[in-house]
Write an enzyme that holds these catalytic residues in place. Structure first.
Site, PDB file in Angstrom:
ATOM      1  N   TYR A   1     -12.696  -0.718  10.871  1.00 30.32           N
ATOM      2  CA  TYR A   1     -11.599   0.231  10.618  1.00 30.32           C
ATOM      3  C   TYR A   1     -11.934   1.605  11.212  1.00 30.32           C
ATOM      4  O   TYR A   1     -11.136   2.185  11.948  1.00 30.32           O
ATOM      5  CB  TYR A   1     -11.393   0.331   9.104  1.00 30.32           C
ATOM      6  CG  TYR A   1     -10.473   1.404   8.624  1.00 30.32           C
ATOM      7  CD1 TYR A   1     -10.966   2.543   7.992  1.00 30.32           C
ATOM      8  CD2 TYR A   1      -9.090   1.293   8.776  1.00 30.32           C
ATOM      9  CE1 TYR A   1     -10.113   3.528   7.529  1.00 30.32           C
ATOM     10  CE2 TYR A   1      -8.230   2.271   8.312  1.00 30.32           C
ATOM     11  CZ  TYR A   1      -8.754   3.381   7.684  1.00 30.32           C
ATOM     12  OH  TYR A   1      -7.914   4.360   7.215  1.00 30.32           O
TER      13      TYR A   1
ATOM     14  N   LYS B   1     -10.196   3.704  14.315  1.00 29.37           N
ATOM     15  CA  LYS B   1      -9.620   5.037  14.126  1.00 29.37           C
ATOM     16  C   LYS B   1     -10.227   6.050  15.100  1.00 29.37           C
ATOM     17  O   LYS B   1      -9.536   6.911  15.646  1.00 29.37           O
ATOM     18  CB  LYS B   1      -9.811   5.506  12.683  1.00 29.37           C
ATOM     19  CG  LYS B   1      -8.970   4.749  11.667  1.00 29.37           C
ATOM     20  CD  LYS B   1      -7.473   4.875  11.965  1.00 29.37           C
ATOM     21  CE  LYS B   1      -6.605   4.169  10.950  1.00 29.37           C
ATOM     22  NZ  LYS B   1      -5.167   4.307  11.249  1.00 29.37           N
TER      23      LYS B   1
ATOM     24  N   ILE C   1      -6.808   8.309  -0.371  1.00 32.98           N
ATOM     25  CA  ILE C   1      -5.543   8.793  -0.936  1.00 32.98           C
ATOM     26  C   ILE C   1      -5.251   8.053  -2.241  1.00 32.98           C
ATOM     27  O   ILE C   1      -5.326   6.818  -2.305  1.00 32.98           O
ATOM     28  CB  ILE C   1      -4.390   8.625   0.064  1.00 32.98           C
ATOM     29  CG1 ILE C   1      -4.657   9.506   1.291  1.00 32.98           C
ATOM     30  CG2 ILE C   1      -3.055   9.007  -0.586  1.00 32.98           C
ATOM     31  CD1 ILE C   1      -3.629   9.367   2.391  1.00 32.98           C
TER      32      ILE C   1
HETATM   33  C1  VAH Z   1     -10.064   3.064   3.009  1.00 30.02           C
HETATM   34  N1  VAH Z   1      -8.368   4.444   1.955  1.00 30.02           N
HETATM   35  O1  VAH Z   1     -10.709   3.181   1.972  1.00 30.02           O
HETATM   36  C2  VAH Z   1      -8.932   4.055   3.245  1.00 30.02           C
HETATM   37  C3  VAH Z   1      -9.412   5.323   3.901  1.00 30.02           C
HETATM   38  C4  VAH Z   1     -11.025   7.021   3.351  1.00 30.02           C
HETATM   39  C5  VAH Z   1     -10.870   5.628   3.750  1.00 30.02           C
HETATM   40  O2  VAH Z   1      -9.052   5.385   5.219  1.00 30.02           O
HETATM   41  O3  VAH Z   1     -10.266   2.214   3.831  1.00 30.02           O
END
Ligand code: VAH
Length: 266
Positions: free
Chosen positions: A92, A96, A122
């Site tokens: 992830y 990004k 969030i």
């Molecule tokens: C996650 N809520 O935990 C998301 C975020 C801060 C990480 O991008 O994968």
């Protein structure tokens, strides 16, 4: 629609005369580690489809959500600078970091007015958690109200940057409405709301529900969380478009607890 279906994106933009595009589709950190190739496909091919369609349809402004997940080793975890090195350790986070650079490329090469925020975790009550490492901070409210007990998948002292949904939405809109001439960052802005640990959010809920109990059973998500900062330096956002958070942990907990309690009672 499916973010991998470029024709579907084009049709929706054209048939609705879309001018401002908020691209939020992605597979989050924990789920991404369970299916890396799918996470890369959705997060990268999805973004490239959106960037290509935005140029083709001359979208006025495009929003791309980045994340604290772009950071890894080599940063000051206690106050991570805007221009820190990006060494993500999750699929992830890698997607990004690559996405931020694609956005900057489309801004420089095609003049696409694409803007981005490195969201912290969030916390909101509008939808159930979706596979994020920070989603423990949403799960804990539901567990308090439904079971009066929470099994936390992170250690009690895991300090992470977090933000209440209302602040995250307001920050996104304020960035998208800002004067483009003031924006010095076209990869992605650090965005800081608050920082807390599982123990601290537990204590804030316990003030509202005295019988609430917790235990800590760290799993694979602990390693992901340990690679992330605990606080971001968002001075660039404050300088370029006047960012200012409005929620702290206590104010968030009062709103989260009462909103979820109301949902459970309906
Ligand atoms: C996650 N809520 O935990 C998301 C975020 C801060 C990480 O991008 O994968």
């Amino acid at each position: 629609m499916n973010v991998l279906d470029k024709e579907a994106i084009l049709n929706i933009i054209r048939s609705n005369e879309v001018t401002h595009f908020y691209h939020l589709a992605a597979i989050l950190s924990a789920k991404g580690e369970q299916n890396p190739s799918k996470a890369w496909e959705v997060n990268m091919k999805g973004l490239l489809n959106v960037l290509e369609c935005s140029v083709e349809c001359k979208i006025d402004r495009l929003f791309f959500p980045s994340s604290i997940a772009v950071f890894g080793e080599g940063v000051d975890k206690n106050l991570t600078a805007q221009d820190s090195v990006l060494k993500p350790t999750s699929v992830y986070g890698i997607s990004k970091a690559a996405g931020e650079n694609w956005c900057n490329y489309y801004f420089e090469k095609y003049g696409l007015d694409v803007r981005s925020l490195r969201y912290p975790g969030i916390v909101g009550h509008q939808t159930l958690p979706g596979g994020g490492t920070t989603d423990y901070a949403v799960d804990i409210y539901y567990a308090a109200i439904k079971k009066s007990h929470f099994n936390c998948f992170l250690k009690k002292d895991t300090a992470l940057p977090m933000m209440y949904m209302d602040d995250a939405i307001r920050a996104t809109i304020e960035l998208m409405e800002a004067d483009g001439g003031r924006l010095q960052v076209r990869t992605s802005y650090n965005l800081q709301g608050m920082t807390f640990t599982p123990e601290e959010i537990y204590e804030s809920i316990k003030k509202l529900q005295g019988d609430f109990t917790i235990d800590y059973q760290p799993d694979f998500r602990q390693e992901i969380a340990d690679s992330w900062p605990s606080k971001l330096d968002d001075s660039a956002a404050r300088k370029d478009w006047d960012w200012q958070p409005e929620y702290d942990l206590e104010k968030m907990t009062v709103e989260m607890y009462s909103a979820i309690l109301a949902k459970q009672q309906n």
